[in-house]
Scaffold this active site. Sequence first.
Site, mmCIF file in Angstrom:
data_model
loop_
_atom_site.group_PDB
_atom_site.id
_atom_site.type_symbol
_atom_site.label_atom_id
_atom_site.label_comp_id
_atom_site.label_asym_id
_atom_site.label_seq_id
_atom_site.Cartn_x
_atom_site.Cartn_y
_atom_site.Cartn_z
ATOM 1 N N LYS A 148 43.722 109.055 143.932
ATOM 2 C CA LYS A 148 43.199 110.335 144.411
ATOM 3 C C LYS A 148 41.955 110.129 145.272
ATOM 4 O O LYS A 148 41.630 110.957 146.102
ATOM 5 C CB LYS A 148 42.867 111.238 143.224
ATOM 6 C CG LYS A 148 44.112 111.638 142.451
ATOM 7 C CD LYS A 148 43.854 112.762 141.470
ATOM 8 C CE LYS A 148 45.195 113.193 140.861
ATOM 9 N NZ LYS A 148 45.103 114.319 139.976
ATOM 10 N N ARG A 149 41.261 109.052 145.063
ATOM 11 C CA ARG A 149 40.027 108.823 145.823
ATOM 12 C C ARG A 149 40.259 108.131 147.171
ATOM 13 O O ARG A 149 39.385 108.129 148.026
ATOM 14 C CB ARG A 149 39.037 108.005 144.989
ATOM 15 C CG ARG A 149 38.336 108.827 143.924
ATOM 16 C CD ARG A 149 37.602 107.943 142.948
ATOM 17 N NE ARG A 149 38.515 107.011 142.304
ATOM 18 C CZ ARG A 149 39.281 107.330 141.264
ATOM 19 N NH1 ARG A 149 39.244 108.551 140.759
ATOM 20 N NH2 ARG A 149 40.087 106.447 140.722
#
Length: 530
Positions: free
Chosen positions: A275-276
């Site tokens: 997600k990052r």
Amino acid sequence: MTKTRDIRVRFAPSPTGPLHMGGVRTALYNYLFARRHGGKFLIRIEDTDTARFVPGAEQYILDSLRWCGIEIDEGIGAGDGTTEKQGPHAPYRQSERRDIYIKYAQQLIETGNAYYAFDTADALETLRTEAEARGEKFSYDHTVREGLETSLRLPADEVAERIARGDQYVIRFRIPAGEDIKMNDLIRGEVTINSSTLDDKVLWKSSDGLPTYHLANIVDDHLMEISHVIRGEEWLPSLPLHYLLYRAFGWSDTQPLFAHLPLLLKPTGQGKLSKRDGDKMGFPVFPMRWISPEGDIAAGYKEDGYFPEAFVNLLALLGWNPGTEQEIFSMEELISQFSLDRVSKSGARFQPEKARWFNHEYMIRKSDAELTDAFTPILAEKGIAWERPKIERIVGLVKERATFPGDLWELSSYFFLAPTHYDDKAAAKFWKGENPARIAALKEVLAAEVRAAQADNDWTTANIDRIIHSWIEAGGHPMGQVMNSLRLAIVGESKGPGLAEICEIIGKTETLARIDNAINKLKTATAAAI
Ligand code: GLU
């Protein structure tokens, strides 16, 4: 499983945050599979982990699926939103199915497949630390369970008393020791795991008064008559436990078939796309913009200008291949060609430039009318309200070079705004020698011809082209020099589609005014430079 079993698949997200693009791919593959086989696609919300619940996540998931064109047949998001209309197995939100699970947890205890465990978090921590000191890893399994605070060792009345007085407990699954568990995965084939490598997973937590994922998931897949479980590879390690749970309930004969999808990998090919990564590498990892309850904003494909069809197309090919060279697929084509046996075992590398390529391909396939719908609000923001047929024409002329609808302005602004600045390089190259005088003369010819024609509809691409070319030929002027100088005067630089067409679209008054303007401005600029 009998051959005639109805195809029923589910996407079972946990509302712990926004749906990652890998999650959308899982939903998509389930949807394609259901549609391909005339089955049903269900949504079940797995929200029994109260500590990880994030408000707004469920709605975000539903909105994202709708944006992608993934239609829900049954469950959350199906029907008119009322529980009764969701389908025959309502409710489909696990937090609302507590009473159903109690019965099944109880059944596992009664059949000796599960037991109560009262160990406190502190006691377990101590056991972990002690094991580490010995250079071992603590595992709550058949080697230790009989010696711990469980209903396997404690007398039944003490267990009952502890529960009655409100002691915290968990219910754990009793994994049999030393058994080879043979499993089948539709993508990976047969997998065998020895049960001694597994620990006694928690199935119920008294602190939440709810089952954990494992129990709720198996009970629901059984009750909802799920035929195929298609989910991410991260669930493969849970598969042996799930097999054992089906067996403990006596449901092995009707248990679903399993397919574990390959991971999505980072653009470097190294490691799972997280997600990052989006923020770090400058591309979205979420289908739509997500604003967290704390107010943090994460970029979405939708807001970045991706078409849902392009997003779906690129996701479909991250893990599945059609076995042909075809790359552009409509949802209907995906439905008619999708099959699990063409899903790969190895991770699929996500390439942001490929995502942009897909969007460009959809951009050029979009009708001018559809793109005009997207472009009109962008123009309105700039105070430009031209008649629609002209905007459609402009869009048609420039879309070839656009990746996103947001690029259309950059590519076409010169239609709407006269140049205020002239490209230095082009000016140095063309606005010299006899060229300024040639353009001044040509302008007079254009003005005179149009005056002679006396009608707006004579200001057409074909006529303008003809006037320019006959003047060039008659005077023996150098074609490239004249055309480039004229383009510089009208567009301000050396870009754009056919010049006569630009002149037609902006109109004769504007064309002549731009030429006058260029003659004045470029003269001043050249004079100033001397
Ligand atoms: N709730 C699980 C998740 O969030 C679903 C896993 C499964 O499909 O069994 O991914």
